[in-house]
Write an enzyme that holds these catalytic residues in place. Sequence first.
Site, PDB file in Angstrom:
ATOM      1  N   PRO A   9     -72.754 -29.211  32.127  1.00 28.84           N
ATOM      2  CG  PRO A   9     -72.659 -28.294  30.250  1.00 28.84           C
ATOM      3  CD  PRO A   9     -73.554 -28.199  31.316  1.00 28.84           C
ATOM      4  CG  ASN A  10     -67.271 -30.053  30.380  1.00 30.92           C
ATOM      5  OD1 ASN A  10     -67.243 -31.277  30.270  1.00 30.92           O
ATOM      6  ND2 ASN A  10     -67.806 -29.469  29.634  1.00 30.92           N
ATOM      7  NE  ARG A  17     -57.213 -31.708  31.794  1.00 30.27           N
ATOM      8  CZ  ARG A  17     -56.401 -32.946  32.208  1.00 30.27           C
ATOM      9  NH1 ARG A  17     -56.015 -32.815  33.502  1.00 30.27           N
ATOM     10  NH2 ARG A  17     -56.604 -34.024  31.717  1.00 30.27           N
ATOM     11  CE1 TYR A  22     -65.035 -22.276  35.998  1.00 34.33           C
ATOM     12  CE2 TYR A  22     -63.106 -23.642  34.915  1.00 34.33           C
ATOM     13  CZ  TYR A  22     -64.246 -22.809  34.751  1.00 34.33           C
ATOM     14  OH  TYR A  22     -64.788 -22.400  33.399  1.00 34.33           O
ATOM     15  CG  ASN A  73     -72.586 -23.238  37.170  1.00 36.43           C
ATOM     16  OD1 ASN A  73     -72.601 -22.751  36.195  1.00 36.43           O
ATOM     17  ND2 ASN A  73     -71.508 -23.112  37.860  1.00 36.43           N
ATOM     18  CB  ALA A  76     -70.246 -24.374  28.177  1.00 39.54           C
ATOM     19  CG  HIS A  79     -71.890 -18.735  28.113  1.00 38.82           C
ATOM     20  ND1 HIS A  79     -71.774 -17.526  29.077  1.00 38.82           N
ATOM     21  CD2 HIS A  79     -70.954 -19.502  28.618  1.00 38.82           C
ATOM     22  CE1 HIS A  79     -71.186 -17.866  30.056  1.00 38.82           C
ATOM     23  NE2 HIS A  79     -70.539 -19.117  29.819  1.00 38.82           N
ATOM     24  CG  ASP A  86     -87.908 -20.685  25.761  1.00 43.49           C
ATOM     25  OD1 ASP A  86     -87.669 -19.551  26.398  1.00 43.49           O
ATOM     26  OD2 ASP A  86     -87.757 -21.047  24.854  1.00 43.49           O
ATOM     27  CD  GLU A  97     -76.877 -16.747  35.281  1.00 45.25           C
ATOM     28  OE1 GLU A  97     -77.681 -15.874  35.175  1.00 45.25           O
ATOM     29  OE2 GLU A  97     -75.965 -16.912  34.375  1.00 45.25           O
ATOM     30  CG  HIS A  99     -71.972 -18.077  35.920  1.00 45.58           C
ATOM     31  ND1 HIS A  99     -72.131 -19.150  35.589  1.00 45.58           N
ATOM     32  CD2 HIS A  99     -72.992 -17.173  35.952  1.00 45.58           C
ATOM     33  CE1 HIS A  99     -73.182 -18.777  34.625  1.00 45.58           C
ATOM     34  NE2 HIS A  99     -73.692 -17.906  34.882  1.00 45.58           N
ATOM     35  CB  ILE A 100     -67.093 -21.434  40.098  1.00 49.99           C
ATOM     36  CG1 ILE A 100     -68.269 -22.558  40.777  1.00 49.99           C
ATOM     37  CG2 ILE A 100     -65.989 -21.538  40.920  1.00 49.99           C
ATOM     38  CD1 ILE A 100     -68.044 -24.007  40.209  1.00 49.99           C
ATOM     39  CB  SER A 101     -64.960 -18.362  36.816  1.00 49.97           C
ATOM     40  OG  SER A 101     -65.938 -18.383  35.642  1.00 49.97           O
ATOM     41  NE  ARG A 106     -63.151 -17.874  32.555  1.00 50.89           N
ATOM     42  CZ  ARG A 106     -63.609 -19.071  32.473  1.00 50.89           C
ATOM     43  NH1 ARG A 106     -64.807 -19.350  33.460  1.00 50.89           N
ATOM     44  NH2 ARG A 106     -63.130 -19.832  31.958  1.00 50.89           N
ATOM     45  NE  ARG A 110     -64.999 -18.775  29.608  1.00 50.58           N
ATOM     46  CZ  ARG A 110     -65.402 -19.947  29.235  1.00 50.58           C
ATOM     47  NH1 ARG A 110     -66.561 -20.673  29.751  1.00 50.58           N
ATOM     48  NH2 ARG A 110     -64.329 -20.773  28.817  1.00 50.58           N
TER      49      ARG A 110
HETATM   50  O1  CA2 Z   1     -67.679 -20.131  36.455  1.00 52.94           O
HETATM   51  C1  CA2 Z   1     -68.611 -20.863  36.051  1.00 52.94           C
HETATM   52  O2  CA2 Z   1     -69.367 -21.492  37.074  1.00 52.94           O
HETATM   53  C2  CA2 Z   1     -68.934 -21.550  34.749  1.00 52.94           C
HETATM   54  O3  CA2 Z   1     -70.354 -21.712  34.572  1.00 52.94           O
HETATM   55  C3  CA2 Z   1     -68.273 -22.728  34.576  1.00 52.94           C
HETATM   56  C4  CA2 Z   1     -68.312 -23.298  33.022  1.00 52.94           C
HETATM   57  C5  CA2 Z   1     -68.252 -22.122  31.945  1.00 52.94           C
HETATM   58  O4  CA2 Z   1     -68.431 -22.783  30.763  1.00 52.94           O
HETATM   59  C6  CA2 Z   1     -68.879 -20.953  32.095  1.00 52.94           C
HETATM   60  O5  CA2 Z   1     -68.534 -20.051  31.223  1.00 52.94           O
HETATM   61  C7  CA2 Z   1     -68.608 -20.543  33.760  1.00 52.94           C
HETATM   62  C8  CA2 Z   1     -67.427 -24.265  32.843  1.00 52.94           C
HETATM   63  C9  CA2 Z   1     -67.775 -25.720  33.881  1.00 52.94           C
HETATM   64  C10 CA2 Z   1     -66.544 -26.497  34.198  1.00 52.94           C
HETATM   65  O6  CA2 Z   1     -65.512 -26.483  33.580  1.00 52.94           O
HETATM   66  C11 CA2 Z   1     -64.371 -27.183  33.941  1.00 52.94           C
HETATM   67  C12 CA2 Z   1     -63.238 -27.042  33.139  1.00 52.94           C
HETATM   68  C13 CA2 Z   1     -61.904 -27.794  33.398  1.00 52.94           C
HETATM   69  C14 CA2 Z   1     -61.967 -28.230  34.631  1.00 52.94           C
HETATM   70  C15 CA2 Z   1     -63.038 -28.629  35.427  1.00 52.94           C
HETATM   71  C16 CA2 Z   1     -64.259 -28.004  34.990  1.00 52.94           C
END
Ligand code: CA2
Length: 146
Positions: A9-10, A17, A22, A73, A76, A79, A86, A97, A99-101, A106, A110
């Site tokens: 998601p996202n 943002r 990111y 990836n 969210a 976590h 499963d 797995e 993660h970009i960050s 953090r 997380r």
């Molecule tokens: O660091 C990562 O790749 C994460 O998997 C990214 C997730 C975050 O919930 C994980 O803890 C770490 C968030 C995905 C993207 O979120 C955005 C937030 C704002 C703007 C664009 C993307």
Amino acid sequence: MKFLIINGPNLNMLGLREPAIYGNRNYATLCTLCEKWCAEAGVECEIFQSNHEGALVDKIQEAFGKVDGIVINPAAYTHTSVAILDALKSVAIPTVEVHISKVSEREAFRQISFVSYYAARTIQGMGFEGYGEAIRWLKAYIDENK
Ligand code: CA2
């Protein structure tokens, strides 16, 4: 050899943002780079993104018998999701797995990753390049374990 690259998601909102966390490149750029890195590794590539936990579980299940490696990836859901863990265990496909960050530096929430209980390796904090590292490492891992 075929890899499935799954984004949770996202991640489709990348670049819009939180560039300090990111980066400023968007999701389409990430997909183009993943296709390039797979081609360079000699691997066929399918990319899937969803904001829905069940859709991610369905996609993992559909990969059974058709896909040799998964780069995921879970965003969210990393976590929170025992269901995604499963699903990965049920198909038993080698998985990395990503993660970009740098999630380990953090918020406390997380610091737990359910997927890491199955993943052969977790890569974090390398930005988009972490997907390239995952693709190359997974190809070598599968070749070595044939
Ligand atoms: O660091 C990562 O790749 C994460 O998997 C990214 C997730 C975050 O919930 C994980 O803890 C770490 C968030 C995905 C993207 O979120 C955005 C937030 C704002 C703007 C664009 C993307």
